[in-house]
Design a protein around this motif. Structure first.
Motif, short mmCIF file in Angstrom:
data_model
loop_
_atom_site.label_atom_id
_atom_site.label_comp_id
_atom_site.label_asym_id
_atom_site.label_seq_id
_atom_site.Cartn_x
_atom_site.Cartn_y
_atom_site.Cartn_z
N SER A 197 0.83 -1.21 0.00
CA SER A 197 0.00 0.00 0.00
C SER A 197 0.87 1.25 0.00
O SER A 197 0.52 2.25 -0.65
CB SER A 197 -0.96 0.01 1.20
OG SER A 197 -0.26 0.01 2.42
N ALA A 198 2.02 1.23 0.70
CA ALA A 198 2.92 2.38 0.67
C ALA A 198 3.39 2.67 -0.75
O ALA A 198 3.42 3.82 -1.20
CB ALA A 198 4.11 2.14 1.60
N ALA A 199 3.77 1.60 -1.47
CA ALA A 199 4.22 1.77 -2.86
C ALA A 199 3.07 2.25 -3.74
O ALA A 199 3.26 3.13 -4.60
CB ALA A 199 4.78 0.45 -3.38
N MET A 200 1.88 1.68 -3.54
CA MET A 200 0.73 2.07 -4.35
C MET A 200 0.35 3.53 -4.10
O MET A 200 0.02 4.27 -5.04
CB MET A 200 -0.46 1.16 -4.02
CG MET A 200 -1.72 1.48 -4.82
SD MET A 200 -1.59 0.99 -6.55
CE MET A 200 -1.83 -0.79 -6.39
N ILE A 201 0.40 3.95 -2.85
CA ILE A 201 0.07 5.34 -2.51
C ILE A 201 1.07 6.29 -3.14
O ILE A 201 0.70 7.30 -3.74
CB ILE A 201 0.02 5.51 -0.98
CG1 ILE A 201 -1.19 4.77 -0.41
CG2 ILE A 201 -0.02 6.99 -0.59
CD1 ILE A 201 -1.10 4.52 1.08
N GLY A 202 2.37 5.97 -3.00
CA GLY A 202 3.39 6.82 -3.60
C GLY A 202 3.23 6.93 -5.11
O GLY A 202 3.33 8.03 -5.68
N ALA A 203 2.95 5.81 -5.77
CA ALA A 203 2.77 5.83 -7.22
C ALA A 203 1.52 6.62 -7.62
O ALA A 203 1.53 7.35 -8.62
CB ALA A 203 2.68 4.39 -7.75
N HIS A 219 -5.97 7.83 0.22
CA HIS A 219 -6.86 6.95 0.98
C HIS A 219 -7.51 5.92 0.06
O HIS A 219 -7.62 4.75 0.41
CB HIS A 219 -7.93 7.77 1.69
CG HIS A 219 -7.37 8.77 2.65
ND1 HIS A 219 -8.17 9.69 3.31
CD2 HIS A 219 -6.11 9.02 3.08
CE1 HIS A 219 -7.41 10.45 4.10
NE2 HIS A 219 -6.16 10.06 3.96
N ALA A 220 -7.93 6.38 -1.12
CA ALA A 220 -8.54 5.46 -2.09
C ALA A 220 -7.53 4.40 -2.53
O ALA A 220 -7.87 3.22 -2.69
CB ALA A 220 -9.06 6.24 -3.29
N ALA A 221 -6.27 4.82 -2.71
CA ALA A 221 -5.22 3.86 -3.10
C ALA A 221 -4.99 2.83 -2.01
O ALA A 221 -4.80 1.64 -2.29
CB ALA A 221 -3.93 4.61 -3.42
#
Length: 213
Positions: free
Chosen positions: A94-100, A180-182
């Protein structure tokens, strides 16, 4: 009359939760770590890719830190104590997805930080796992999921977040509802993929037929 015994939850130490919250605390206490780890769009363009992930650990004020770390500790501890697997993987992915998501979807943001997207991922993952159970806990998880959907819908519509509302007229950070959605999307994808993998493992293998020529 249902005489089934209530589900006993063995005592577990929420190690991943403690490590993540401690890491966020260390980053908040040490300015040189904040400078090294914060999501910085220009630095990422220059190859400092780790900031896409580590930016989640950086917070801009004491209130910002508390708004994120306290609920993360609650959600993470419940996930680990109740024995729901893959929490550490959830945090990393999720950290990677949020950053992307921030990098691609909000290129105008020069800096970004905060664990709120991972908090959303944790609560979503907790509630999805809770739906596998019965009784009051399952009903509570349904209610929490409905609340999360309403909350994120309001945030996306207003372009703000509940955390910034709580800070009043001069918040210390600009909310990014897409983070938040990510987080929620990551939790849903991870939950669905692990459930499907579990179903494949438990599916009985049909007996093989003898071959002949």
């Amino acid at each position: 009359m249902d005489t089934a015994a209530p589900r006993l939850i063995p005592l577990r130490v929420p190690l991943a939760t403690l490590l993540l919250c401690s890491a966020a605390g260390a980053v908040f206490a040490l300015p040189f770590l904040q400078a090294l780890l914060i999501y910085d769009h220009a630095a990422i363009d220059q190859g400092e890719i780790w900031r896409l992930i580590t930016g989640n650990l950086v917070h801009h004020s004491p209130s910002h830190f508390l708004y994120d770390v306290v609920p993360l500790f609650v959600a993470g501890a419940l996930i680990e104590i109740r024995g729901y697997r893959h929490f550490a993987m959830l945090c990393l992915v999720s950290a990677a997805m949020i950053g992307a998501t921030v990098y691609i979807g909000s290129p105008e943001l020069s800096v970004f930080g905060g664990l709120s997207g991972i908090v959303t991922a944790a609560f979503t993952f907790l509630c999805l796992n809770g739906l596998k159970e019965t009784g009051a806990w399952r009903r509570l998880c349904w209610a929490a999921l409905i609340f999360l959907v309403i909350k994120m819908s309001i945030e996306m519509a207003l372009g703000s977040s509940f955390e910034s509302f709580a800070e009043g007229g001069s918040p210390s950070f600009v909310p990014v509802p897409s983070s938040h959605a990510a987080g929620a999307a990551t939790a849903l994808i991870l939950f669905a993929s692990t459930r499907l993998a579990g179903l494949r493992k438990t599916r009985p293998t049909p007996p093989s037929l003898p071959s002949g020529g």
